[in-house]
Scaffold this motif. Structure first.
Motif, short mmCIF file in Angstrom:
data_model
loop_
_atom_site.label_atom_id
_atom_site.label_comp_id
_atom_site.label_asym_id
_atom_site.label_seq_id
_atom_site.Cartn_x
_atom_site.Cartn_y
_atom_site.Cartn_z
N ALA A 1 12.88 -12.07 18.91
CA ALA A 1 13.14 -11.79 17.50
C ALA A 1 12.59 -12.92 16.64
O ALA A 1 12.68 -14.09 17.01
N THR A 2 12.03 -12.55 15.49
CA THR A 2 11.47 -13.55 14.57
C THR A 2 12.00 -13.41 13.15
O THR A 2 11.75 -14.27 12.31
N THR A 3 12.73 -12.33 12.86
CA THR A 3 13.09 -12.04 11.47
C THR A 3 14.45 -12.56 11.06
O THR A 3 14.68 -12.82 9.87
N GLY A 4 15.39 -12.65 12.00
CA GLY A 4 16.76 -12.97 11.64
C GLY A 4 17.51 -11.80 11.03
O GLY A 4 18.62 -11.96 10.53
N LEU A 5 16.91 -10.61 11.08
CA LEU A 5 17.51 -9.42 10.51
C LEU A 5 18.09 -8.53 11.60
O LEU A 5 17.45 -8.30 12.63
N ARG A 6 19.26 -8.02 11.39
CA ARG A 6 19.89 -7.14 12.37
C ARG A 6 19.12 -5.80 12.45
O ARG A 6 18.87 -5.16 11.44
N GLY A 7 18.75 -5.43 13.65
CA GLY A 7 18.07 -4.16 13.86
C GLY A 7 16.57 -4.19 13.61
O GLY A 7 15.89 -3.19 13.81
N GLN A 8 16.06 -5.32 13.17
CA GLN A 8 14.61 -5.46 12.92
C GLN A 8 14.18 -6.76 13.57
O GLN A 8 14.35 -7.84 13.00
N ASP A 9 13.62 -6.68 14.77
CA ASP A 9 13.33 -7.89 15.54
C ASP A 9 12.07 -8.61 15.07
O ASP A 9 12.02 -9.84 15.07
N LEU A 10 11.01 -7.85 14.72
CA LEU A 10 9.73 -8.45 14.38
C LEU A 10 9.27 -8.01 13.00
O LEU A 10 9.55 -6.88 12.57
N PHE A 11 8.54 -8.88 12.32
CA PHE A 11 8.04 -8.56 10.99
C PHE A 11 6.91 -7.54 11.03
O PHE A 11 6.92 -6.57 10.27
#
Length: 280
Positions: A212-222
């Motif tokens: 994971a690179t985004t720090g967003l739940r449910g969205q791992d990659l930008f």
């Protein structure tokens, strides 16, 4: 996709299963080493070096392997069924009384003297997850050829070791530059933070089961793997094209609104050369 963090995890798993224990089973299914027998020797350690794995064995031997795109090492308990693939894909088996390590689809497997390790990893730049990490040297290496596209410079393991296609795309997004921007044209403030940012991403993921690179739940990659899906920042559809000479598939993802610099136009040969299997 095996990159520096994946290889680091693999080395940790192999080290825990094999290091300090005597091999009771050894089977190298590569013609050149078919008669090599490592049984009776203890495994000393398993060390990652960029995307390479070095399994050091008693008696001054090192088993060098590389996962590339499809290779993997699996570790099984003594009574556990193997599930890494069909038997004809097995390239090596190393086992002791407690665990068995099985290498599947390994494109690189060679047995060499430990004193000769530089022959296979000596060309690598500073390792993002290794004790030799040197951000100043990594940056100097990247800037040796200012005209080289940023994405290609990041993938060149002679500059810094551990970045693959996923981190290439994610780093370029976080830097706000397309992978085709000449590395020398990257603004100075972004250039200065590039090595630290690359290290931060790999270190954050070396112990995670899902990158994971985004720090967003449910969205791992930008951007990676998100062709035609909306950018998480600006909602512009993410684009994908191949980067390189076409000799191997290198899907490269970017947001044309958030990232500045040159990029293949839709319908160009580079964009046509790579056709995503799914569009999301």
């Amino acid at each position: 996709m095996p990159e520096g963090d994946t290889v680091w995890q693999t080395a940790k798993r192999l080290h825990g299963a094999l290091a300090g224990k005597v091999l009771t089973r050894s089977d190298l299914r590569v013609p050149k080493y078919a008669t090599a027998d490592l049984t009776g020797r203890a495994v000393l350690d398993v060390t990652p070096r960029g995307k390479h794995l070095l399994t050091r064995i008693e008696g001054g031997l090192t088993l060098h392997s590389h996962l590339r795109m499809d290779g993997s090492w699996k570790v099984y308990a003594a009574d556990q069924r193997w599930s890494g693939g069909p038997g004809h894909q097995i390239r090596v088996i190393l086992g002791n009384t407690d665990r068995t390590a099985v290498g599947y689809r390994l494109p690189v497997l060679e047995l060499l003297r430990t004193t000769e390790e530089d022959r296979v990893v000596g060309h690598l730049g500073p390792d993002l997850l290794g004790p030799d990490w040197n951000p100043e040297l990594a940056l100097a290496n990247l800037l040796t050829d200012p005209a080289r596209p940023l994405g290609e410079a990041l993938l060149d393991q002679r500059n810094l070791a551990g970045i693959g296609n996923v981190y290439k795309s994610e780093l370029c997004f976080l830097l706000g530059a397309t992978p085709w921007l000449p590395v020398g044209d990257l603004p100075a403030d972004r250039t200065a933070k590039l090595p630290a940012l690359a290290k931060k991403l790999l270190e954050a993921n070396r112990d995670r089961p899902i990158r994971a690179t985004t720090g967003l739940r449910g969205q791992d990659l930008f951007v990676y793997g998100r062709a035609r899906r909306p950018c998480l920042r600006c909602r512009t559809p993410i684009r994908v094209a191949d980067q390189g000479d076409g000799s191997r598939e290198r899907p490269t993802y970017w947001c044309w609104a958030c990232q500045t610099g040159p990029a293949p136009a839709p319908g160009s040969p580079a964009a046509q050369r790579f056709r995503p299997r799914t569009t999301g």
